[in-house]
Design a protein around this motif. Structure first.
Motif, PDB file in Angstrom:
ATOM      1  N   PHE A   5       0.854  -1.196   0.000  1.00 31.12           N
ATOM      2  CA  PHE A   5       0.000   0.000   0.000  1.00 31.12           C
ATOM      3  C   PHE A   5       0.883   1.237   0.000  1.00 31.12           C
ATOM      4  CE2 PHE A   5      -2.193   3.606   1.631  1.00 31.12           C
ATOM      5  CZ  PHE A   5      -3.506   3.467   1.226  1.00 31.12           C
ATOM      6  N   SER A   6       0.521   2.251  -0.798  1.00 32.55           N
ATOM      7  CA  SER A   6       1.165   3.553  -0.651  1.00 32.55           C
ATOM      8  C   SER A   6       0.224   4.667  -1.072  1.00 32.55           C
ATOM      9  CB  SER A   6       2.482   3.635  -1.424  1.00 32.55           C
ATOM     10  OG  SER A   6       3.263   4.698  -0.897  1.00 32.55           O
ATOM     11  N   GLY A   7       0.589   5.906  -0.693  1.00 31.39           N
ATOM     12  CA  GLY A   7      -0.269   7.054  -0.970  1.00 31.39           C
ATOM     13  C   GLY A   7       0.532   8.268  -1.401  1.00 31.39           C
ATOM     14  N   VAL A  40      -4.327  10.603  -1.643  1.00 29.49           N
ATOM     15  CA  VAL A  40      -4.773  10.906  -0.277  1.00 29.49           C
ATOM     16  C   VAL A  40      -5.263  12.358  -0.153  1.00 29.49           C
ATOM     17  CG1 VAL A  40      -3.484   9.051   0.858  1.00 29.49           C
ATOM     18  CG2 VAL A  40      -2.341  11.216   0.479  1.00 29.49           C
ATOM     19  N   TYR A 125      -2.329  13.810  11.486  1.00 26.59           N
ATOM     20  CA  TYR A 125      -1.995  13.296  10.153  1.00 26.59           C
ATOM     21  C   TYR A 125      -1.472  11.838  10.160  1.00 26.59           C
ATOM     22  CZ  TYR A 125       0.649  13.668   5.625  1.00 26.59           C
ATOM     23  OH  TYR A 125       1.167  13.476   4.386  1.00 26.59           O
ATOM     24  N   VAL A 141       5.260  -1.009   2.539  1.00 27.32           N
ATOM     25  CA  VAL A 141       4.862   0.357   2.201  1.00 27.32           C
ATOM     26  C   VAL A 141       6.026   1.050   1.473  1.00 27.32           C
ATOM     27  CG1 VAL A 141       3.874   2.502   3.094  1.00 27.32           C
ATOM     28  CG2 VAL A 141       3.582   0.385   4.389  1.00 27.32           C
ATOM     29  N   HIS A 150       6.852   7.869   9.988  1.00 32.19           N
ATOM     30  CA  HIS A 150       5.408   7.618  10.017  1.00 32.19           C
ATOM     31  C   HIS A 150       5.101   6.119   9.947  1.00 32.19           C
ATOM     32  CE1 HIS A 150       4.304  11.927   8.477  1.00 32.19           C
ATOM     33  NE2 HIS A 150       4.645  11.904   9.743  1.00 32.19           N
TER      34      HIS A 150
END
Ligand code: AMP
Ligand code: TRP
Length: 326
Positions: A5-7, A40, A125, A141, A150
């Motif tokens: 998953f990444s954004g 995002v 955030y 990620v 993060h």
């Protein structure tokens, strides 16, 4: 199969650093993992946005992601706010993260020092980012170096939740590309390349015309000793151009230096390689931009696919934490 998953935030234009540091990795991972990629938009709201511009950049970023090679048939590509589970899960994450942990995030410290208006969302955030990642039972990620902290926090939140309420979340791992994939600003080669609004001459947008790329590379800061050699400490400007030339032509930076004697030749070769790399991306982007309805259609398909996984994970989390079912 491992789940990825990444954004990426829809604010400002996508630049060469995003492409070489993150997006090329996202494209390659489609071949060996189950990949989920997210625009995002909720994260963009942590700073005030012009509503019409935010809508337009969400659409155009999606088109750019497809243009660089994300294939909606092989990955799940969607907009964060289309899957309401992200906001809902973020609250559970906020209540699992400690205030002190959030306060220690360097991105919050940097951004709150610079911003005139510091929103509560800027502080929480990373809890929303943890929700993004954990909703998909993510193993890996892919992000740039700046996001490592993060992902560490996401791991801590997942482990704390699992130990308090029973096994619920997969604990993910950051995948950071090799050091060479950190692209620096052409005017200030000690800073990383960032959005063109912050440094118009130092940043190459993926949509820059060939003449603009040539001009920016020609004016890139080098040094006065005149030797083409890869040495990040002593020669940050020249080394950055060698990294870019290498990355654009599938070689390492030292290899890219072979046969080039003068700075003028290095700049000409780098500009040409970047222009050739961007040419097909820009052509695909312009085709997609002509048909926004098609982009909206593929985002709707992506949101449905994403929601199926996210709703099952959120249901498990809701139950385990003790929320009454209806
Ligand atoms: P952002 O532009 O901050 O939304 O970042 C999107 C992705 O690109 C993140 O995974 C970043 O770590 C990566 N990235 C941003 N700038 C650079 C850069 N100059 N060099 C390499 N990777 C970058
Ligand atoms: N915070 C990331 C950035 O600034 C963007 C992001 C949001 C993200 N959610 C994510 C990245 C989940 C990886 C996984 O670049």
């Amino acid at each position: 199969m491992s789940r990825v998953f990444s954004g990426i935030k829809p604010s400002g234009s996508v630049h060469l650093g995003n492409l070489l540091g993150a997006l090329r990795n996202w494209v390659d991972l489609q071949d060996r993992a189950e990949t989920v990629y997210c625009v995002v938009d909720l994260h963009a709201l942590t700073a005030p946005q012009d509503p019409a511009e935010l809508r337009a950049s969400t659409l155009s970023l999606t088109q750019m992601l497809v243009a660089v090679g994300l294939d909606p048939d092989r990955c799940t590509l969607f907009v964060q706010s289309h899957v309401h589970e992200h906001s809902e899960c973020a609250w559970l994450m906020e209540c699992t993260a400690a205030f002190g942990e959030l306060r220690r995030m360097t991105q919050f410290k940097d951004k709150s020092d610079q911003a005139g208006f510091v929103s509560g969302g800027l502080f929480t955030y990373p809890a929303l980012q943890a929700a993004d990642i954990l909703l998909y039972d993510t193993d890996e990620v892919p992000v740039g170096e700046d996001q490592r902290q993060h992902i560490e926090l996401t791991r801590d939140i997942a482990e704390r939740f699992n130990s308090r309420y029973g096994d619920t979340f997969v604990v993910p791992e950051a995948v950071v590309p090799p050091a060479g994939a950190r692209v620096m600003d052409l005017q200030q080669p000690d800073n990383k390349m960032s959005k063109s609004e912050d440094s118009p001459q130092g940043s190459i947008s993926l949509l820059d015309e060939p003449a603009a790329v040539e001009k920016k590379v020609k004016r890139a800061v080098t040094d006065s000793d005149g030797e083409v050699r890869y040495d990040v400490e002593a020669k940050p400007g020249v080394s950055n151009l060698l990294s870019i030339l290498g990355a654009a032509t599938g070689r390492g930076p030292a290899e890219a230096a072979e046969g080039i004697e003068r700075y003028g030749d290095l700049k000409a070769a780098t500009a040409e390689a970047v222009i050739e790399m961007l040419r097909p991306i820009q052509a695909r982007y312009h085709d997609l931009a002509d048909d926004p309805a098609e982009t909206s259609r593929l985002l709707a398909v992506g949101a449905d696919k994403a929601a199926e996984v996210a709703s099952a994970t959120l249901e498990r989390a809701r139950h385990n934490i003790g929320l009454l079912g209806r």
